[in-house]
Design a protein around this motif. Sequence first.
Motif, short mmCIF file in Angstrom:
data_model
loop_
_atom_site.label_atom_id
_atom_site.label_comp_id
_atom_site.label_asym_id
_atom_site.label_seq_id
_atom_site.Cartn_x
_atom_site.Cartn_y
_atom_site.Cartn_z
N GLN A 164 9.77 0.08 -2.30
CA GLN A 164 8.38 0.45 -2.48
C GLN A 164 7.50 -0.75 -2.22
OE1 GLN A 164 7.39 2.25 -6.23
NE2 GLN A 164 5.25 2.40 -5.71
N CYS A 165 6.36 -0.50 -1.62
CA CYS A 165 5.32 -1.53 -1.40
C CYS A 165 5.84 -2.75 -0.65
CB CYS A 165 4.72 -1.98 -2.72
SG CYS A 165 4.02 -0.67 -3.70
N GLU B 163 -4.36 1.02 -2.83
CA GLU B 163 -3.93 2.40 -3.06
C GLU B 163 -3.03 2.89 -1.93
OE1 GLU B 163 -7.68 4.38 -3.57
OE2 GLU B 163 -7.82 3.82 -5.68
N ALA B 164 -3.38 2.57 -0.69
CA ALA B 164 -2.56 2.97 0.46
C ALA B 164 -1.20 2.27 0.40
CB ALA B 164 -3.27 2.65 1.77
N MET C 174 0.42 1.14 -2.17
CA MET C 174 1.25 1.62 -3.28
C MET C 174 1.99 2.90 -2.93
SD MET C 174 1.03 -0.72 -5.52
CE MET C 174 1.82 0.04 -6.91
N LYS C 175 1.52 3.62 -1.92
CA LYS C 175 2.18 4.86 -1.49
C LYS C 175 3.26 4.60 -0.43
CE LYS C 175 -1.96 7.54 -2.41
NZ LYS C 175 -3.11 8.20 -1.80
N MET C 176 3.28 3.38 0.10
CA MET C 176 4.21 3.05 1.19
C MET C 176 5.53 2.53 0.64
SD MET C 176 1.85 0.93 3.83
CE MET C 176 0.25 1.53 4.33
N ARG C 177 6.55 2.71 1.44
CA ARG C 177 7.83 2.05 1.19
C ARG C 177 7.81 0.78 2.05
NH1 ARG C 177 11.82 5.24 -1.14
NH2 ARG C 177 13.49 4.69 0.29
N GLU D 184 -1.68 1.32 9.18
CA GLU D 184 -2.17 2.14 8.06
C GLU D 184 -2.98 1.28 7.08
OE1 GLU D 184 0.68 4.75 6.12
OE2 GLU D 184 1.81 4.89 8.01
#
Length: 164
Positions: free
Chosen positions: A109-110, A145-146, A148-151, A157
């Motif tokens: 994550q992140c 915020e973007a 935190m949604k990424m792996r 992005e």
Amino acid sequence: MSVSKITPCLWFDGQAQEAAEYYTSIFPNSKITKVQHYTDAGHEAHHQRAGAVLIVAFELNGQSFTALNGGPQFKFSAAVSFHVDCKDQDEVDYYWDKLGEGGDEAKRQCGWLADKFGLSWQIVPTALKEIMADKDVEKVKKVTEAMMKMRKLEIAELKRALEG
């Protein structure tokens, strides 16, 4: 007072040489510099057979490391990780794929991942530092915020999030 060299020592349970060979195959300008083996001395404490690999000294892009076959007592955790600065998305993809191969999918994550030995890595584009330095707090919030949604971190992005 002279400045001491700091060398991270990584504790493994029998995989020190395998890990050193793995890591040196991934990073440029890397090599194994020394392999030491257990002897009969101290057997009552370490319980390793004479001749088994004790320590592997290696370098990753010039940074010294030691891999120790210490036994099963200690495991890696995300409390310690290695940060890899990547100049572009190609480098992010390369290190993410190589270091993530065989690792724990649940621990991604992140931009963080755990490799097949359980060691944690942060695969981070240098562009993120520039993006996060933007003076507009709301833009930085959107990027965070973007992210935190990424792996795996995706530079395009992150830039889109910055631009709104």
